[in-house]
Design an enzyme around this catalytic site. Structure first.
Site, PDB file in Angstrom:
ATOM      1  N   SER A 196       0.857  -1.362   0.148  1.00 48.40           N
ATOM      2  CA  SER A 196       0.069   0.190   0.190  1.00 48.40           C
ATOM      3  C   SER A 196       0.563   1.810  -0.058  1.00 48.40           C
ATOM      4  O   SER A 196       1.980   1.599  -0.794  1.00 48.40           O
ATOM      5  CB  SER A 196      -0.904  -0.190   1.060  1.00 48.40           C
ATOM      6  OG  SER A 196      -1.481   0.816   1.464  1.00 48.40           O
ATOM      7  N   ARG A 239     -11.552   5.770  10.174  1.00 51.57           N
ATOM      8  CA  ARG A 239     -11.554   4.796  10.428  1.00 51.57           C
ATOM      9  C   ARG A 239     -12.832   4.410   9.645  1.00 51.57           C
ATOM     10  O   ARG A 239     -12.192   3.165   8.926  1.00 51.57           O
ATOM     11  CB  ARG A 239     -11.288   4.511  11.578  1.00 51.57           C
ATOM     12  CG  ARG A 239     -11.455   3.230  11.396  1.00 51.57           C
ATOM     13  CD  ARG A 239      -9.958   2.215  11.249  1.00 51.57           C
ATOM     14  NE  ARG A 239      -9.160   1.492  11.327  1.00 51.57           N
ATOM     15  CZ  ARG A 239      -8.553   0.218  10.712  1.00 51.57           C
ATOM     16  NH1 ARG A 239      -7.544   1.122   9.665  1.00 51.57           N
ATOM     17  NH2 ARG A 239      -8.201  -0.499  10.891  1.00 51.57           N
ATOM     18  N   ASP A 295      -8.444  -6.153  -5.066  1.00 49.18           N
ATOM     19  CA  ASP A 295      -8.267  -4.829  -4.295  1.00 49.18           C
ATOM     20  C   ASP A 295      -8.467  -3.808  -5.040  1.00 49.18           C
ATOM     21  O   ASP A 295      -8.215  -3.968  -5.785  1.00 49.18           O
ATOM     22  CB  ASP A 295      -6.112  -4.824  -4.112  1.00 49.18           C
ATOM     23  CG  ASP A 295      -6.635  -3.034  -3.364  1.00 49.18           C
ATOM     24  OD1 ASP A 295      -6.915  -3.143  -3.010  1.00 49.18           O
ATOM     25  OD2 ASP A 295      -5.078  -3.603  -2.721  1.00 49.18           O
ATOM     26  N   HIS A 321      -8.144  -4.806  -0.542  1.00 50.31           N
ATOM     27  CA  HIS A 321      -6.414  -4.505  -0.246  1.00 50.31           C
ATOM     28  C   HIS A 321      -5.736  -5.270   1.271  1.00 50.31           C
ATOM     29  O   HIS A 321      -4.700  -5.068   1.242  1.00 50.31           O
ATOM     30  CB  HIS A 321      -6.730  -2.873   0.041  1.00 50.31           C
ATOM     31  CG  HIS A 321      -5.532  -2.423   0.549  1.00 50.31           C
ATOM     32  ND1 HIS A 321      -4.692  -2.226  -0.947  1.00 50.31           N
ATOM     33  CD2 HIS A 321      -5.380  -1.512   1.441  1.00 50.31           C
ATOM     34  CE1 HIS A 321      -3.700  -1.366  -0.920  1.00 50.31           C
ATOM     35  NE2 HIS A 321      -4.170  -0.886   0.933  1.00 50.31           N
ATOM     36  N   ASP A 322      -6.991  -5.585   2.504  1.00 50.15           N
ATOM     37  CA  ASP A 322      -6.188  -5.986   3.101  1.00 50.15           C
ATOM     38  C   ASP A 322      -5.697  -7.722   3.331  1.00 50.15           C
ATOM     39  O   ASP A 322      -4.319  -7.902   3.901  1.00 50.15           O
ATOM     40  CB  ASP A 322      -6.943  -6.470   4.517  1.00 50.15           C
ATOM     41  CG  ASP A 322      -7.763  -5.387   5.393  1.00 50.15           C
ATOM     42  OD1 ASP A 322      -6.777  -3.947   4.752  1.00 50.15           O
ATOM     43  OD2 ASP A 322      -8.189  -4.859   6.126  1.00 50.15           O
TER      44      ASP A 322
END
Length: 381
Positions: A147, A217, A319, A352-353
């Site tokens: 990232s 968040r 992602d 994405h994680d």
């Protein structure tokens, strides 16, 4: 692997890309493994938005203190610390040990707050290079990150091409899309419009803009997950089935109704307890600003001409925040320059994680690539 955080103080001013500078600052870092006699086995790990220098291992006497990439780095792991000397550095402006907005400005004697200078990916790389100088590391076997960390790894190859042997860029991009900048801006607006923000000088008021941090968040977390993962994990499950006998709905507009809402609120609450609001603004803006092609008329191929090292790029099909298409842009630009590039696009459901998780194909690729680097260093495989 039990590890100990360290800190390095730098008194001379560091010139920043904005034209400002910062002096009397410190960088928090950790190291894993042993630097070999000729100093050639060092691997620098660059962190993403809400991570830190605590990349791997655990702290003595602290349960659940594993580093954020502990599945990747350590003895016998893909980045094997029996072979490599790994360094994790906390970026300037962070809230995890390096000098940041919550620290005292030596020029005023007051907390920096919103007066902390704007920092960029390039500034972080320059600071990391100074730290490596102090550690006696002239050239890196590899620089790696996911990232935002991948952006730093890419920038290393352009700012210090002679100091990098390999760059491992995971789930990253050559710049942010307009959609990504938009997500960052909405998150920043949530913070700066919180009544407890006080223009970034909330420290003096004894408050924290927790409401804004919670929303920021929650927005970010949604973008890190894929639709498939959210549906599999939460679906349309209700937190409580207490009202309508048919639907289970309570028919409320303000209370928590669905499990996904409960999860996001939990993540937001937790984040607001440990992350600094000004740091969030600084780091998301650094993400926005990163664009090495901008100085070359938008031509990424021209921008990457300076890179001379070998590359591994990895992306994940689900992602959508840093899509495989963005990694392929980097791959194409490097191939246009006839650089040595390996690329893996992994069909994984985690969004994405995924770059933080234990996908066997992903870990296998990383293990094989770093084993190849170790062989060139004369390490035993």
């Amino acid at each position: 692997m039990v590890v100990t955080p360290q800190s390095m103080h730098f008194e001379p001013p560091l010139a920043l890309q904005s034209g400002a500078s910062i002096r009397d600052y410190r960088l928090a870092f950790e190291t894993y493994g042993t630097l070999n006699a000729d100093g050639t086995n060092a691997v620098l790990v660059c962190h993403a938005l809400n991570a830190s220098h605590h990349v791997a291992g655990v702290y003595a006497g602290q349960d659940k203190s594993e580093g954020w990439w502990d599945n990747m780095i350590g003895p016998g792991k893909p980045v094997d610390t029996d072979r490599f000397f790994v360094i994790g550095v906390n970026n300037l402006g962070s809230c995890f040990g390096s000098t940041g907005p919550g620290d005292i400005n030596p020029d005023t004697g007051r907390v920096y707050g919103a007066d902390f200078p704007v920092v960029t990916v390039e500034d972080w790389v320059n600071a990391q290079a100074l730290l490596l100088d102090r550690l006696g590391i002239r050239r890196l076997a590899a620089v790696m990150g996911g990232s935002l960390g991948g952006m730093q790894a890419l920038s290393w190859t352009l700012q210090y091409p002679d100091r990098v042997g390999h760059a491992v860029v995971v789930a990253s991009a050559p710049n942010l899309t307009a959609e990504n900048i938009a997500f960052n801006e909405v998150a920043r607006r949530a913070i700066v419009t919180d009544p407890d923000f006080h223009g970034g000088h909330f420290y003096a008021q004894g408050v924290i803009p927790k409401r804004g941090l919670r929303i920021a968040r929650m927005i970010g977390h949604i973008t890190y997950l894929s639709d498939d993962v959210m549906n599999e994990k939460f679906g349309r499950q209700l937190r409580e089935a207490v009202a309508d006998s048919v639907t289970g709905y309570r028919y409320t507009t303000q209370d928590i109704e669905f499990q996904i809402e409960s999860y996001l609120r939990y993540q937001g609450d937790k984040f607001s307890e440990y992350f600094d609001a000004n740091t969030y603004l600084l780091i998301t803006r650094a993400l926005d600003y990163f664009d090495p092609a901008r100085a070359h008329g938008g031509n990424l191929t021209t921008a990457l001409q300076r890179a001379t090292c070998k590359f591994l790029l990895v992306s994940f099909t689900t992602d959508w925040r840093f899509s495989p298409r963005r990694s392929r842009e980097i791959v194409k630009a490097l191939l246009d320059n006839r650089r040595d590039v390996s690329y893996a696009e992994i069909d994984a459901p985690h969004g994405h994680d995924a770059f933080l998780l234990d996908d066997g194909r992903y870990m296998g690729i990383m293990r094989a690539y770093f084993a190849g680097i170790a062989r060139t260093l004369g390490a035993t495989t």
